[in-house]
Design a protein around this motif. Sequence first.
Motif, PDB file in Angstrom:
ATOM      1  N   PRO A 254      65.558  66.313 -41.099  1.00  0.00           N
ATOM      2  CA  PRO A 254      65.091  65.069 -40.948  1.00  0.00           C
ATOM      3  C   PRO A 254      65.083  64.820 -39.720  1.00  0.00           C
ATOM      4  CG  PRO A 254      66.336  64.880 -42.447  1.00  0.00           C
ATOM      5  CD  PRO A 254      66.586  66.695 -42.020  1.00  0.00           C
ATOM      6  N   THR A 255      63.934  64.236 -39.450  1.00  0.00           N
ATOM      7  CA  THR A 255      64.148  63.068 -38.219  1.00  0.00           C
ATOM      8  C   THR A 255      63.250  61.840 -38.164  1.00  0.00           C
ATOM      9  OG1 THR A 255      63.374  65.996 -37.136  1.00  0.00           O
ATOM     10  CG2 THR A 255      62.744  63.517 -35.639  1.00  0.00           C
ATOM     11  N   ALA A 256      63.384  60.572 -37.770  1.00  0.00           N
ATOM     12  CA  ALA A 256      63.197  59.342 -38.016  1.00  0.00           C
ATOM     13  C   ALA A 256      62.102  59.483 -37.399  1.00  0.00           C
ATOM     14  CB  ALA A 256      63.960  58.276 -37.662  1.00  0.00           C
ATOM     15  N   VAL A 257      60.556  57.949 -36.940  1.00  0.00           N
ATOM     16  CA  VAL A 257      59.963  58.055 -36.178  1.00  0.00           C
ATOM     17  C   VAL A 257      60.092  56.927 -35.853  1.00  0.00           C
ATOM     18  CG1 VAL A 257      57.426  58.404 -35.834  1.00  0.00           C
ATOM     19  CG2 VAL A 257      58.203  60.225 -36.357  1.00  0.00           C
ATOM     20  N   LEU A 258      59.815  56.322 -34.426  1.00  0.00           N
ATOM     21  CA  LEU A 258      60.048  55.222 -34.404  1.00  0.00           C
ATOM     22  C   LEU A 258      58.595  55.304 -32.885  1.00  0.00           C
ATOM     23  CD1 LEU A 258      60.919  52.021 -32.695  1.00  0.00           C
ATOM     24  CD2 LEU A 258      62.266  53.160 -31.003  1.00  0.00           C
ATOM     25  N   VAL A 259      58.166  54.125 -33.325  1.00  0.00           N
ATOM     26  CA  VAL A 259      56.822  53.480 -32.551  1.00  0.00           C
ATOM     27  C   VAL A 259      56.797  52.523 -32.372  1.00  0.00           C
ATOM     28  CG1 VAL A 259      54.010  53.202 -32.776  1.00  0.00           C
ATOM     29  CG2 VAL A 259      55.384  55.084 -34.706  1.00  0.00           C
ATOM     30  N   ALA A 260      56.650  52.474 -30.522  1.00  0.00           N
ATOM     31  CA  ALA A 260      57.125  51.284 -30.108  1.00  0.00           C
ATOM     32  C   ALA A 260      55.616  50.283 -29.193  1.00  0.00           C
ATOM     33  CB  ALA A 260      57.941  51.618 -29.085  1.00  0.00           C
ATOM     34  N   PHE A 261      55.233  49.144 -30.615  1.00  0.00           N
ATOM     35  CA  PHE A 261      53.588  48.751 -30.123  1.00  0.00           C
ATOM     36  C   PHE A 261      54.326  47.072 -29.330  1.00  0.00           C
ATOM     37  CE2 PHE A 261      50.857  45.833 -32.281  1.00  0.00           C
ATOM     38  CZ  PHE A 261      50.237  46.527 -32.665  1.00  0.00           C
ATOM     39  N   GLY A 262      53.478  47.700 -28.143  1.00  0.00           N
ATOM     40  CA  GLY A 262      53.271  46.601 -27.170  1.00  0.00           C
ATOM     41  C   GLY A 262      52.841  46.384 -25.872  1.00  0.00           C
ATOM     42  N   ASP A 263      52.453  46.074 -24.941  1.00  0.00           N
ATOM     43  CA  ASP A 263      51.852  45.674 -23.965  1.00  0.00           C
ATOM     44  C   ASP A 263      52.212  46.547 -22.202  1.00  0.00           C
ATOM     45  OD1 ASP A 263      53.516  43.849 -22.948  1.00  0.00           O
ATOM     46  OD2 ASP A 263      52.957  42.045 -23.923  1.00  0.00           O
ATOM     47  N   THR A 330      58.977  55.561 -39.410  1.00  0.00           N
ATOM     48  CA  THR A 330      59.574  54.910 -40.046  1.00  0.00           C
ATOM     49  C   THR A 330      60.015  53.656 -39.569  1.00  0.00           C
ATOM     50  OG1 THR A 330      61.969  56.190 -38.842  1.00  0.00           O
ATOM     51  CG2 THR A 330      60.839  57.150 -40.926  1.00  0.00           C
ATOM     52  N   HIS A 331      60.510  53.187 -37.997  1.00  0.00           N
ATOM     53  CA  HIS A 331      60.756  52.520 -37.482  1.00  0.00           C
ATOM     54  C   HIS A 331      59.366  51.984 -36.753  1.00  0.00           C
ATOM     55  CE1 HIS A 331      64.545  54.711 -38.197  1.00  0.00           C
ATOM     56  NE2 HIS A 331      65.173  53.578 -38.424  1.00  0.00           N
ATOM     57  N   ALA A 332      59.492  50.724 -36.014  1.00  0.00           N
ATOM     58  CA  ALA A 332      58.274  49.360 -34.999  1.00  0.00           C
ATOM     59  C   ALA A 332      59.199  49.059 -34.688  1.00  0.00           C
ATOM     60  CB  ALA A 332      57.129  49.745 -36.301  1.00  0.00           C
ATOM     61  N   THR A 333      59.241  49.418 -33.514  1.00  0.00           N
ATOM     62  CA  THR A 333      59.156  48.010 -32.665  1.00  0.00           C
ATOM     63  C   THR A 333      58.448  46.905 -31.803  1.00  0.00           C
ATOM     64  OG1 THR A 333      59.817  49.376 -30.437  1.00  0.00           O
ATOM     65  CG2 THR A 333      61.119  48.957 -31.407  1.00  0.00           C
ATOM     66  N   ILE A 334      58.139  45.847 -31.995  1.00  0.00           N
ATOM     67  CA  ILE A 334      56.839  45.259 -32.108  1.00  0.00           C
ATOM     68  C   ILE A 334      57.555  44.146 -30.701  1.00  0.00           C
ATOM     69  CG2 ILE A 334      55.734  43.672 -32.707  1.00  0.00           C
ATOM     70  CD1 ILE A 334      55.882  45.738 -34.563  1.00  0.00           C
ATOM     71  N   MET A 335      57.086  44.718 -29.500  1.00  0.00           N
ATOM     72  CA  MET A 335      56.851  43.504 -28.264  1.00  0.00           C
ATOM     73  C   MET A 335      55.730  42.570 -28.185  1.00  0.00           C
ATOM     74  SD  MET A 335      58.925  43.849 -24.569  1.00  0.00           S
ATOM     75  CE  MET A 335      58.907  42.961 -23.322  1.00  0.00           C
ATOM     76  N   LEU A 336      55.124  41.751 -28.231  1.00  0.00           N
ATOM     77  CA  LEU A 336      53.912  41.393 -27.918  1.00  0.00           C
ATOM     78  C   LEU A 336      53.478  39.934 -27.923  1.00  0.00           C
ATOM     79  CD1 LEU A 336      51.196  43.613 -27.659  1.00  0.00           C
ATOM     80  CD2 LEU A 336      50.311  43.106 -29.847  1.00  0.00           C
ATOM     81  N   GLY A 337      52.892  39.595 -26.597  1.00  0.00           N
ATOM     82  CA  GLY A 337      52.019  37.927 -27.269  1.00  0.00           C
ATOM     83  C   GLY A 337      52.547  37.305 -25.709  1.00  0.00           C
ATOM     84  N   ILE A 338      52.665  38.167 -24.800  1.00  0.00           N
ATOM     85  CA  ILE A 338      53.053  37.451 -22.940  1.00  0.00           C
ATOM     86  C   ILE A 338      51.896  37.064 -22.609  1.00  0.00           C
ATOM     87  CG2 ILE A 338      53.306  39.577 -21.829  1.00  0.00           C
ATOM     88  CD1 ILE A 338      55.416  36.273 -21.509  1.00  0.00           C
ATOM     89  N   ASN A 339      50.997  38.363 -22.981  1.00  0.00           N
ATOM     90  CA  ASN A 339      49.333  38.520 -22.631  1.00  0.00           C
ATOM     91  C   ASN A 339      48.943  36.717 -23.411  1.00  0.00           C
ATOM     92  OD1 ASN A 339      49.408  40.290 -20.202  1.00  0.00           O
ATOM     93  ND2 ASN A 339      49.128  41.310 -21.991  1.00  0.00           N
ATOM     94  N   ASP A 340      49.012  36.739 -24.541  1.00  0.00           N
ATOM     95  CA  ASP A 340      48.112  35.628 -25.417  1.00  0.00           C
ATOM     96  C   ASP A 340      48.803  34.225 -24.125  1.00  0.00           C
ATOM     97  OD1 ASP A 340      47.479  36.776 -28.026  1.00  0.00           O
ATOM     98  OD2 ASP A 340      48.818  37.865 -27.212  1.00  0.00           O
ATOM     99  N   ILE A 341      50.382  34.153 -24.615  1.00  0.00           N
ATOM    100  CA  ILE A 341      50.623  33.078 -23.756  1.00  0.00           C
ATOM    101  C   ILE A 341      50.279  32.880 -22.716  1.00  0.00           C
ATOM    102  CG2 ILE A 341      52.553  32.417 -22.968  1.00  0.00           C
ATOM    103  CD1 ILE A 341      54.127  33.166 -25.660  1.00  0.00           C
ATOM    104  N   GLY A 342      50.572  33.566 -21.790  1.00  0.00           N
ATOM    105  CA  GLY A 342      49.521  33.629 -20.428  1.00  0.00           C
ATOM    106  C   GLY A 342      48.674  33.538 -20.005  1.00  0.00           C
ATOM    107  N   ASN A 343      47.750  33.827 -21.016  1.00  0.00           N
ATOM    108  CA  ASN A 343      46.300  34.173 -20.387  1.00  0.00           C
ATOM    109  C   ASN A 343      45.698  32.203 -20.677  1.00  0.00           C
ATOM    110  OD1 ASN A 343      44.262  36.075 -19.440  1.00  0.00           O
ATOM    111  ND2 ASN A 343      46.180  37.453 -20.834  1.00  0.00           N
ATOM    112  N   GLY A 344      46.371  32.234 -22.167  1.00  0.00           N
ATOM    113  CA  GLY A 344      46.198  30.525 -22.350  1.00  0.00           C
ATOM    114  C   GLY A 344      46.225  29.766 -21.316  1.00  0.00           C
TER     115      GLY A 344
END
Length: 461
Positions: A254-263, A330-344
């Motif tokens: 058994p092996t979990a899988v983490l996808v790090a989603f971001g910029d 099995t897992h995901a990290t979400i770190m996204l939004g700084i470019n939406d904020i900065g470009n806004g």
Amino acid sequence: MIHSSRGGGGMPRFRHLVASAALAVAMSSTSWAQPAPERWIPTWAAPDVARVDQPAQTLGAAALAFPWASDVPEAVREAAPRQQLEVAGGSRLHFNDQTLRQIARISTGGTRVRVTLTNTFGTAPLRVGAAQVARRDKGASITAGTNRVLTFGGLAQPTIPPGALMVSDPVDMEVPDAADVVVDVYLPDDTAGSRSPVTYHPASWQTNYVSARGNHTGTVSFPVAATTAYRRSDGLPSASSFFLSRVEVSVSQPTAVLVAFGDSITDGTQSGLDQNRRWPNLLAARLAAAGIRMSVVNGGIGGGRVLEDGVGPNGLARFDRDVLAQAGATHATIMLGINDIGNGGAKPNPSVAELIAGHRQFIERARARGLRVYGATLTPFEGAAYWTPEGEAKRQALNEWIRSSGAYDVVLDFAAATQDPARPTRMRPEYDSGDHLHPSPAGYTAMANSIDLEAFRPASR
């Protein structure tokens, strides 16, 4: 008892039915039985974007070679005008009768390997003349005897249709955790001549190699004509990968899988070229040292946003392909939004409510597939070129929601880990790469070290 309308026929017919049932059971448990399917998981990934450009000079000349890469011949380095390397967005290389040798620092090892090639954003077929996978020795060289020929549905020379990808047939090849896997792809046609958008990952932060003309797949000493490295418009050296989407391994435990989603902060900007010190790399090393069996793959794209397209598609558009489609996730990290904020900038849009709605979409879509979802706070960025007081207010409001709403299963408080205690709108000086947006290598280490590994143990699910 089963009765028959024909005299004396009841018992023989009963025995016939019993015998037939027994035969069916025997066949279902022997000749019809199927072996348990292999369990495949991603161990390296590079989210794809489209590169649309004017046809560039293909590599008969080495004008786009990276002159600071040690494996590039001196004559090539001298022939590469520096100003032609100072491009933004990614390497501008095209390929014609050449072999790409690309390096993937995998997370979790295994005994069998398969590779996914991609033409996701292409508008013309992509012909693959040959492909192999091997273990890396050093530089552009592979370890002799480790190379394996790749086929795709039995084809050694597949053509990938526009918008498609192809998964290779598995090959027996033992690779340990945190190893460098080499993927060779021979491209016989002129990618510039096709005028198709190139599917690539702009900032791999890993030098990849381009051969002299010909099929050099599986060659121990690779004839390097150039690399996929380039100099960004801000002067920072980087590198790109091409037509390579995933490396997967077959696992028996058994092996979990983490996808790090971001910029770019997840992608690894300012972590160093060929250093493998992005925070997901460092987290993978910590997990392995703690005995937590988890593959960590990078789903970051520099310039990425939640709501609007940037360097690649917006986060809501690419989430299914880059996170949910990863086998065994099995897992995901979400770190996204700084470019939406900065470009806004100082504009009211995107609003905090819109950004929160986008994050809620990520959470709901991930949970629908059974993933555990971790929200990461946005790191300080005062002093960055697109910082504004209005943007800072949005960052703090979004971070407060991530921390206190309970929407995420777990919070990774990267803002708290990197901020200057004396001025929380800025990063600590030792964690600031100098552009006041991206962490330094020490900053990425602080991010990875701030994560409570207990949140990833199987008992915590």
